[in-house]
Write a protein that holds these residues in place. Structure first.
Motif, PDB file in Angstrom:
ATOM      1  N   ALA A   1      -1.026 -12.155   3.943  1.00  0.00           N
ATOM      2  CA  ALA A   1      -1.168 -11.233   5.075  1.00  0.00           C
ATOM      3  C   ALA A   1      -0.024 -11.375   6.070  1.00  0.00           C
ATOM      4  O   ALA A   1       0.335 -10.415   6.759  1.00  0.00           O
ATOM      5  N   SER A   2       0.575 -12.549   6.150  1.00  0.00           N
ATOM      6  CA  SER A   2       1.658 -12.756   7.115  1.00  0.00           C
ATOM      7  C   SER A   2       2.923 -12.011   6.719  1.00  0.00           C
ATOM      8  O   SER A   2       3.805 -11.794   7.554  1.00  0.00           O
ATOM      9  N   TYR A   3       3.032 -11.604   5.448  1.00  0.00           N
ATOM     10  CA  TYR A   3       4.232 -10.917   4.989  1.00  0.00           C
ATOM     11  C   TYR A   3       4.167  -9.406   5.213  1.00  0.00           C
ATOM     12  O   TYR A   3       5.173  -8.716   5.036  1.00  0.00           O
ATOM     13  N   LEU A   4       2.998  -8.882   5.567  1.00  0.00           N
ATOM     14  CA  LEU A   4       2.829  -7.434   5.684  1.00  0.00           C
ATOM     15  C   LEU A   4       3.733  -6.864   6.770  1.00  0.00           C
ATOM     16  O   LEU A   4       3.747  -7.338   7.903  1.00  0.00           O
ATOM     17  N   ARG A   5       4.483  -5.836   6.414  1.00  0.00           N
ATOM     18  CA  ARG A   5       5.362  -5.160   7.370  1.00  0.00           C
ATOM     19  C   ARG A   5       5.014  -3.681   7.525  1.00  0.00           C
ATOM     20  O   ARG A   5       5.357  -3.074   8.527  1.00  0.00           O
ATOM     21  N   HIS A   6       4.370  -3.083   6.522  1.00  0.00           N
ATOM     22  CA  HIS A   6       4.084  -1.648   6.536  1.00  0.00           C
ATOM     23  C   HIS A   6       2.582  -1.438   6.328  1.00  0.00           C
ATOM     24  O   HIS A   6       2.033  -1.847   5.306  1.00  0.00           O
ATOM     25  N   LEU A   7       1.944  -0.794   7.298  1.00  0.00           N
ATOM     26  CA  LEU A   7       0.491  -0.641   7.267  1.00  0.00           C
ATOM     27  C   LEU A   7       0.109   0.839   7.345  1.00  0.00           C
ATOM     28  O   LEU A   7      -0.048   1.398   8.428  1.00  0.00           O
TER      29      LEU A   7
ATOM     30  N   TYR B   1      -5.998 -10.353  -0.673  1.00  0.00           N
ATOM     31  CA  TYR B   1      -6.123 -10.417   0.787  1.00  0.00           C
ATOM     32  C   TYR B   1      -7.472 -10.993   1.209  1.00  0.00           C
ATOM     33  O   TYR B   1      -7.549 -11.780   2.167  1.00  0.00           O
ATOM     34  N   LEU B   2      -8.543 -10.618   0.516  1.00  0.00           N
ATOM     35  CA  LEU B   2      -9.859 -11.160   0.863  1.00  0.00           C
ATOM     36  C   LEU B   2      -9.919 -12.661   0.585  1.00  0.00           C
ATOM     37  O   LEU B   2     -10.578 -13.414   1.310  1.00  0.00           O
TER      38      LEU B   2
ATOM     39  N   PHE C   1       0.808  -1.226   0.000  1.00  0.00           N
ATOM     40  CA  PHE C   1       0.000   0.000   0.000  1.00  0.00           C
ATOM     41  C   PHE C   1       0.838   1.271   0.000  1.00  0.00           C
ATOM     42  O   PHE C   1       0.295   2.364   0.137  1.00  0.00           O
ATOM     43  N   ASN C   2       2.137   1.153  -0.146  1.00  0.00           N
ATOM     44  CA  ASN C   2       2.975   2.339  -0.020  1.00  0.00           C
ATOM     45  C   ASN C   2       2.899   3.271  -1.213  1.00  0.00           C
ATOM     46  O   ASN C   2       3.227   4.445  -1.116  1.00  0.00           O
ATOM     47  N   LYS C   3       2.509   2.766  -2.368  1.00  0.00           N
ATOM     48  CA  LYS C   3       2.378   3.628  -3.540  1.00  0.00           C
ATOM     49  C   LYS C   3       1.014   4.296  -3.525  1.00  0.00           C
ATOM     50  O   LYS C   3      -0.004   3.645  -3.317  1.00  0.00           O
ATOM     51  N   GLN C   4       1.001   5.601  -3.778  1.00  0.00           N
ATOM     52  CA  GLN C   4      -0.242   6.354  -3.693  1.00  0.00           C
ATOM     53  C   GLN C   4      -0.891   6.581  -5.057  1.00  0.00           C
ATOM     54  O   GLN C   4      -1.754   7.436  -5.197  1.00  0.00           O
ATOM     55  N   ASN C   5      -0.459   5.831  -6.069  1.00  0.00           N
ATOM     56  CA  ASN C   5      -1.106   5.948  -7.378  1.00  0.00           C
ATOM     57  C   ASN C   5      -2.309   5.004  -7.408  1.00  0.00           C
ATOM     58  O   ASN C   5      -2.288   3.940  -8.002  1.00  0.00           O
ATOM     59  N   TYR C   6      -3.384   5.431  -6.725  1.00  0.00           N
ATOM     60  CA  TYR C   6      -4.559   4.579  -6.602  1.00  0.00           C
ATOM     61  C   TYR C   6      -5.192   4.344  -7.970  1.00  0.00           C
ATOM     62  O   TYR C   6      -5.508   5.277  -8.692  1.00  0.00           O
ATOM     63  N   ASN C   7      -5.398   3.088  -8.315  1.00  0.00           N
ATOM     64  CA  ASN C   7      -6.124   2.746  -9.527  1.00  0.00           C
ATOM     65  C   ASN C   7      -6.633   1.318  -9.395  1.00  0.00           C
ATOM     66  O   ASN C   7      -6.296   0.597  -8.455  1.00  0.00           O
ATOM     67  N   LYS C   8      -7.445   0.927 -10.348  1.00  0.00           N
ATOM     68  CA  LYS C   8      -8.084  -0.387 -10.277  1.00  0.00           C
ATOM     69  C   LYS C   8      -7.055  -1.511 -10.294  1.00  0.00           C
ATOM     70  O   LYS C   8      -7.184  -2.508  -9.581  1.00  0.00           O
ATOM     71  N   HIS C   9      -5.995  -1.344 -11.094  1.00  0.00           N
ATOM     72  CA  HIS C   9      -4.987  -2.400 -11.192  1.00  0.00           C
ATOM     73  C   HIS C   9      -4.233  -2.559  -9.875  1.00  0.00           C
ATOM     74  O   HIS C   9      -4.071  -3.675  -9.368  1.00  0.00           O
ATOM     75  N   GLN C  10      -3.761  -1.434  -9.305  1.00  0.00           N
ATOM     76  CA  GLN C  10      -3.007  -1.506  -8.058  1.00  0.00           C
ATOM     77  C   GLN C  10      -3.857  -2.073  -6.926  1.00  0.00           C
ATOM     78  O   GLN C  10      -3.355  -2.755  -6.033  1.00  0.00           O
ATOM     79  N   SER C  11      -5.155  -1.789  -6.961  1.00  0.00           N
ATOM     80  CA  SER C  11      -6.016  -2.190  -5.846  1.00  0.00           C
ATOM     81  C   SER C  11      -6.391  -3.670  -5.879  1.00  0.00           C
ATOM     82  O   SER C  11      -7.086  -4.148  -4.985  1.00  0.00           O
ATOM     83  N   LYS C  12      -5.921  -4.414  -6.881  1.00  0.00           N
ATOM     84  CA  LYS C  12      -6.255  -5.837  -6.949  1.00  0.00           C
ATOM     85  C   LYS C  12      -5.650  -6.633  -5.797  1.00  0.00           C
ATOM     86  O   LYS C  12      -6.052  -7.779  -5.560  1.00  0.00           O
ATOM     87  N   CYS C  13      -4.698  -6.037  -5.091  1.00  0.00           N
ATOM     88  CA  CYS C  13      -4.158  -6.736  -3.923  1.00  0.00           C
ATOM     89  C   CYS C  13      -5.244  -6.946  -2.868  1.00  0.00           C
ATOM     90  O   CYS C  13      -5.155  -7.877  -2.055  1.00  0.00           O
ATOM     91  N   ILE C  14      -6.285  -6.092  -2.877  1.00  0.00           N
ATOM     92  CA  ILE C  14      -7.401  -6.269  -1.942  1.00  0.00           C
ATOM     93  C   ILE C  14      -8.092  -7.605  -2.201  1.00  0.00           C
ATOM     94  O   ILE C  14      -8.454  -8.330  -1.261  1.00  0.00           O
ATOM     95  N   ARG C  15      -8.268  -7.945  -3.464  1.00  0.00           N
ATOM     96  CA  ARG C  15      -8.878  -9.236  -3.813  1.00  0.00           C
ATOM     97  C   ARG C  15      -8.047 -10.391  -3.262  1.00  0.00           C
ATOM     98  O   ARG C  15      -8.589 -11.366  -2.713  1.00  0.00           O
TER      99      ARG C  15
END
Length: 544
Positions: free
Chosen positions: A95-101, A64-65, A48-62
């Motif tokens: 989710a276990s790899y997440l270090r920066h929130l 994680y779900l 989530f460190n990149k702030q170029n929000y777009n549909k492609h970048q946000s696929k990481c939400i899928r």
């Protein structure tokens, strides 16, 4: 490379990690299964460190779900959250790899992931009435997932936003989630930026009991209800090294008083928007006790030359970096005291204003200065710095208006520090320096015979009549500082060159706003400079 251990391979792959692109790592993980198992955790440390929000970048939400499990996702399906694109389980426990929130960025990614095609096509279209509730529900589920699965969250960033209001309700309960004691006990960096006047003290109190290994703490707003809880959080740390305190009110005093508890470990202190003359003696003595301080940043801090505050200027003999700016006043005696005390240890200096006395202090005491950022300098100041600061590597200054620079370039060439690698000059867009290509060539011939590699000329426009400017854009923004002859000289010198007109002009895609020789944004070393152009050296230290 088959004989290399996992630890060695990980160190190698970390060199491929880049803030601008992850393409090299994605290519490497396709080589074999062993490499894949090492690289996937690296890629998912900070999605989530990149702030170029777009549909492609946000696929990481899928992803994680899909990783969340039926118990958590059932809460979402009950409330009609569309999970049709999610799979039932994942190969890796991402989710276990997440270090920066960073919580605000997480919420923005969730918003973009669930945007409908019609919303993407028309950003001004109003979202569904229940979309905010659903997004917050997903946000809560993912926070639970991260605190349960990640064993080592190193960074927690909370920036208040209307989407996450009220902050104390959304975030303060985070530490009460199952697994939070384990996942956040090793927290190293905590940033809290509250834009509203709300009580965040419950969060600070909970963190003081759990998070005792914070190395970097950035607090960008302190209100009365927070002051004692924040003081407790600072005192609870075992090895705090970097501290930022910003407050527009008088509630910063308990936090300053607590700094003394970290005096042996603190190496960077950043204070913003503080009237230090109202601080208690205990608070000022706490600051003075930080004898190991390497970096001091004072932005919009006032009354530095009051007798009690002035004593601070002689307290930091090991200081390597000093930044002062944002104020109308120029505390010459205070700054001269800082420079005299730090003396040959000072390496980086940024001043957003100066006086002749400060220039004298720089050339007298700062013999080993390597990076220097100053406002408008006249010819004598430039040459004095060149002659006396013989270890200078990076020099940024405002070059003033309508300077006839042929003679100046010649004088600069004759006394240029042999260590100088990077020179950045800010000029007025319309009243820039005037110099011939021959004078530029003579300067570059001598400079490149030493260490000189990078030249940047950035333009600024100081005209107040915005209506006149806007009516004649983009022609108004045309750069005239460098002719074809100048650019040929630069090409022949083999240095890296960048110039910008000072306007973005996104609405005119064919208009030339910048010139790069070669394309410096593709040069790894310069990409960092290009990214921080116009920022202080302090910001570069903080970002690293």
């Amino acid at each position: 490379m088959d004989g290399l251990s996992i630890e060695v391979l990980r160190e190698i792959f970390l060199y491929l990690k880049d803030d601008y692109s992850t393409g090299d790592l994605f290519s490497a993980l396709m080589v074999n299964r062993r490499w894949c198992k090492i690289i996937v955790p690296i890629l998912w440390e900070a999605p989530f460190n990149k702030q170029n929000y777009n549909k492609h970048q946000s696929k990481c939400i899928r992803t994680y779900l899909s990783n969340a499990g039926e118990k958590l996702t059932s809460v979402l399906t009950i409330h009609d959250v569309d999970l049709s694109s999610c799979s039932k389980g994942t190969i890796f426990d991402y989710a276990s790899y997440l270090r920066h929130l960073p919580l605000l960025e997480l919420f923005q990614y969730i918003k973009y992931y669930f945007l409908s095609p019609s919303m993407l096509a028309d950003p001004l279209k109003q979202p569904d009435d229940d979309s905010y509730f659903k997004n917050m529900l997903v946000f809560a589920v993912l926070c639970i997932l991260f605190t349960k699965h990640s064993t080592y969250i190193r960074t927690l960033r909370i920036v208040n936003d209307p989407d996450l209001h009220p902050l104390n309700i959304v975030v303060a309960k985070l530490l009460n989630l199952s697994g939070a004691t384990d996942s956040l006990s090793g927290l190293q960096y905590f940033q809290c930026h509250s834009l509203s006047k709300e009580d965040i003290s419950p969060l600070y109190k909970e963190m003081a009991g759990i998070c005792k290994s914070i190395i970097r703490l950035d607090i960008n707003s302190v209100i009365r209800s927070d002051e004692e809880a924040l003081s407790s959080l600072i005192k609870a740390q075992k090895n705090l090294k970097y501290l930022t305190i910003k407050s527009d009110e008088i509630n910063f005093i308990p936090a300053l008083e607590s700094i003394g508890s970290q005096s042996s470990s603190l190496i960077r202190l950043r204070l913003e928007s503080l009237f230090l003359d109202i601080a208690t003696d205990e608070a000022l003595n706490s600051i003075k006790s930080c004898k190991n301080l390497r970096s001091l940043i004072l932005r919009n801090c006032y009354e530095l030359e009051s007798p009690r505050v002035l004593e601070i200027s002689t307290s930091f003999p090991l200081l390597e970096e000093f930044y002062y700016g944002g104020c109308f006043e120029m505390p010459e005696e205070f700054i001269s005291g800082i420079l005299k005390t730090a003396n040959n240890n000072l390496r980086r200096l940024t001043l957003k204003d100066y006086t002749p006395g400060v220039i004298t202090a720089i050339i007298t005491y700062c013999k080993n200065i390597q990076e220097l950022y100053l406002l408008e300098l006249d010819e004598d100041d430039i040459l004095s710095i060149f002659r006396n600061c013989t270890q200078l590597k990076h020099f940024t200054f405002n070059g003033g208006e309508s300077v006839k620079a042929d003679d100046l370039f010649g004088k600069m060439a004759n006394c240029i520090p042999k260590t100088l690698e990077y020179l950045c000059i800010f000029m007025d867009l319309k009243e820039h320096w005037v110099f011939s290509s021959e004078a530029l060539k003579d300067f570059l011939d001598i400079a490149t015979g030493h260490s000189f590699k990078y030249l940047t000329v950035n333009h600024r426009d100081f005209i107040d009549d915005e209506e006149e400017i806007n009516s004649s854009l983009p022609d108004y923004a045309t750069m005239t500082t460098f002719s074809k002859e100048h650019l040929e000289v630069i090409k022949e010198s083999k240095i890296n060159f960048h110039t910008h007109c000072g306007y973005m002009l996104i609405e005119y895609p064919d208009f030339i706003t910048e010139i790069n020789i070669p394309d410096l944004r593709e040069t790894p070393l310069f990409r960092r400079w290009y990214h921080i152009l116009g920022q202080s050296w302090t910001e570069r230290l903080i970002d690293s």
